[in-house]
Design an enzyme around this catalytic site. Structure first.
Site, PDB file in Angstrom:
ATOM      1  N   SER A   1       0.970  -1.328  -0.106  1.00 45.95           N
ATOM      2  CA  SER A   1      -0.106  -0.075   0.180  1.00 45.95           C
ATOM      3  C   SER A   1       0.899   1.407  -0.096  1.00 45.95           C
ATOM      4  CB  SER A   1      -0.922   0.148   0.955  1.00 45.95           C
ATOM      5  OG  SER A   1      -1.915  -0.721   0.977  1.00 45.95           O
TER       6      SER A   1
ATOM      7  N   LYS B   1       0.351   3.438  -2.946  1.00 49.70           N
ATOM      8  CA  LYS B   1      -0.679   4.185  -3.242  1.00 49.70           C
ATOM      9  C   LYS B   1      -0.584   5.783  -3.169  1.00 49.70           C
ATOM     10  CE  LYS B   1      -4.014   0.869  -0.860  1.00 49.70           C
ATOM     11  NZ  LYS B   1      -4.492   0.533   0.411  1.00 49.70           N
TER      12      LYS B   1
ATOM     13  N   TYR C   1      -3.043  -2.283 -10.473  1.00 52.57           N
ATOM     14  CA  TYR C   1      -2.846  -2.066  -8.747  1.00 52.57           C
ATOM     15  C   TYR C   1      -2.239  -3.232  -8.343  1.00 52.57           C
ATOM     16  CZ  TYR C   1      -4.734  -2.377  -4.144  1.00 52.57           C
ATOM     17  OH  TYR C   1      -4.632  -2.342  -2.662  1.00 52.57           O
TER      18      TYR C   1
ATOM     19  N   TYR D   1      -4.814   4.241   7.928  1.00 52.44           N
ATOM     20  CA  TYR D   1      -6.214   4.122   7.741  1.00 52.44           C
ATOM     21  C   TYR D   1      -6.717   4.207   9.168  1.00 52.44           C
ATOM     22  CZ  TYR D   1      -3.498   0.952   4.662  1.00 52.44           C
ATOM     23  OH  TYR D   1      -2.572   0.665   3.552  1.00 52.44           O
TER      24      TYR D   1
ATOM     25  N   VAL E   1       1.295  -3.642   3.895  1.00 52.89           N
ATOM     26  CA  VAL E   1       0.953  -4.986   4.699  1.00 52.89           C
ATOM     27  C   VAL E   1       2.146  -5.824   4.501  1.00 52.89           C
ATOM     28  CG1 VAL E   1      -1.425  -5.246   4.881  1.00 52.89           C
ATOM     29  CG2 VAL E   1      -0.183  -5.804   2.795  1.00 52.89           C
TER      30      VAL E   1
HETATM   31  N1  GLN Z   1      -2.010  -5.371  -1.934  1.00 50.30           N
HETATM   32  C1  GLN Z   1      -2.597  -5.106  -0.654  1.00 50.30           C
HETATM   33  C2  GLN Z   1      -4.212  -5.396  -0.722  1.00 50.30           C
HETATM   34  O1  GLN Z   1      -4.614  -4.889  -1.784  1.00 50.30           O
HETATM   35  C3  GLN Z   1      -2.450  -3.881  -0.254  1.00 50.30           C
HETATM   36  C4  GLN Z   1      -2.797  -3.713   1.262  1.00 50.30           C
HETATM   37  C5  GLN Z   1      -1.946  -2.842   2.244  1.00 50.30           C
HETATM   38  O2  GLN Z   1      -0.833  -2.811   1.935  1.00 50.30           O
HETATM   39  N2  GLN Z   1      -2.468  -2.427   3.136  1.00 50.30           N
HETATM   40  O3  GLN Z   1      -4.911  -5.773  -0.003  1.00 50.30           O
END
Ligand code: GLN
Length: 326
Positions: free
Chosen positions: A65, A68, A191, A243, A261
């Site tokens: 993430s 992003k 993505y 988050y 994550v």
């Molecule tokens: N690739 C993970 C997902 O789409 C990314 C989530 C994350 O790093 N919080 O769930």
């Protein structure tokens, strides 16, 4: 002198949290469960290009993430602020990162580009003739931030692609609401590819330092993003990057940040430095446990909180080292 003091401080922090064994590995993406929970790196890159690091700073892992924030910058460059804002909001959700899409009832937009729904919408905005051009543009953009070519971990990509039903469901819902266009499989692939880019902790610190340096990579001196969008990126990182922990993070650490994550965490100290921590065990919000602890200590010790008005930001590194030396 100052540099030795900072390095020693990082070494002590690393030693202190190395023996902390809280948190669990992400397992909903099967490949991520193979990480070593003991991997632990801390790296700081200053806007004048100095690098301080300790621990597993060369271990490769996937960006997840953290991507992003950078894709958001690219969408802004491709379309401008007004258009992107019509497609993705800037409001924190207070929900988990993968919460099944919560759309702003009035505008039908996903709340913000840091949660999965908003990130998939942002990724769908990346310009290019076909998936290959979009992928290459994305790779070029990340390459400018890190200063070298990046590659995709194919097993993580395939793992996400075959198990990412929640993300797929969100894309379908957004298509139903007319918020993204019909090429949802291409958007989802891009993505999953951005999430599967391989980086190390030092790369992350250079990326964070590039944001801190108004979009210019402090090592290569190459511009990675138009400086006019830095404030947009840092704002959503500040309000939404952690988050449903974003409020507490803003209160305690007080700096723009983004977690992923696989255990990476970037923290931006505007006009000063980028901080990165890598440690795979996660808390219940999906952020690195050691990453949060280290960030809290760095912010507290050095007065990095943006609203800590006692801090003399013009001489931050010297001030903090003097403080540590006394
Ligand atoms: N690739 C993970 C997902 O789409 C990314 C989530 C994350 O790093 N919080 O769930």
């Amino acid at each position: 002198m100052a540099s030795a003091i900072l390095q020693n401080f990082l070494n002590d922090l690393h030693l202190k949290y190395k023996s902390m064994h809280e948190g669990v590995l992400a397992n909903y993406i099967p490949e991520l469960a193979k990480a070593n929970p003991d991997w632990f790196g801390i790296c700081i890159v200053t806007v004048d290009g100095q690098v301080y690091e300790i621990g597993d700073c060369e271990q490769l892992f996937t960006l997840q993430s953290i991507s992003k924030a950078f894709i958001y910058g690219m969408a802004l460059e491709d379309h401008g602020r007004d258009y992107v804002l019509k497609r993705v909001g800037v409001e924190p959700t207070g929900d988990a990162f993968n919460s099944i899409i919560k759309l702003d009832e009035y505008s039908k937009r996903p709340y913000n580009p840091m949660v999965n729904a908003g990130a998939i919408a942002t990724t769908s905005l990346i310009k290019g003739v076909g998936p290959t051009e979009r992928l290459n543009r994305m790779l070029d953009m990340f390459g400018r931030y890190v200063g070298h070519n990046l590659f995709i971990d194919m097993s993580v990509f395939m793992s996400e692609r075959t198990t990412g039903h929640r993300n797929r469901a969100m894309a379908h819902l957004m298509l139903n609401f007319g918020m993204i266009d019909a090429k949802i499989d291409e958007a989802l692939d891009l993505y999953f590819q951005q999430c599967s880019l391989m980086v190390n902790c030092r790369d992350l610190a250079v990326m964070a330092a590039t944001l801190a340096n108004n979009g210019m990579n402090p090592i290569t001196q190459e511009r990675a993003v138009d400086s006019r969008y830095i404030r947009d990126i840092l704002t959503v990182m500040y309000t939404c990057g952690m988050y449903d922990f974003a409020g507490e993070w803003a209160y305690k650490v007080g700096l723009p940040a983004k977690s992923g994550v696989s255990g990476g965490l970037i923290v931006v100290v505007p006009q000063q430095m980028g901080i990165a921590i890598f440690s795979p065990p996660l808390d219940s919000h999906g952020s690195s446990v050691r990453g949060i602890k280290v960030s809290e200590e760095l912010s507290e010790q050095f007065g990095l909180h943006l609203f800590d008005l006692q801090t003399d930001r013009s001489r931050l590194l010297d001030t903090l080292c003097n403080k540590l030396a006394t």
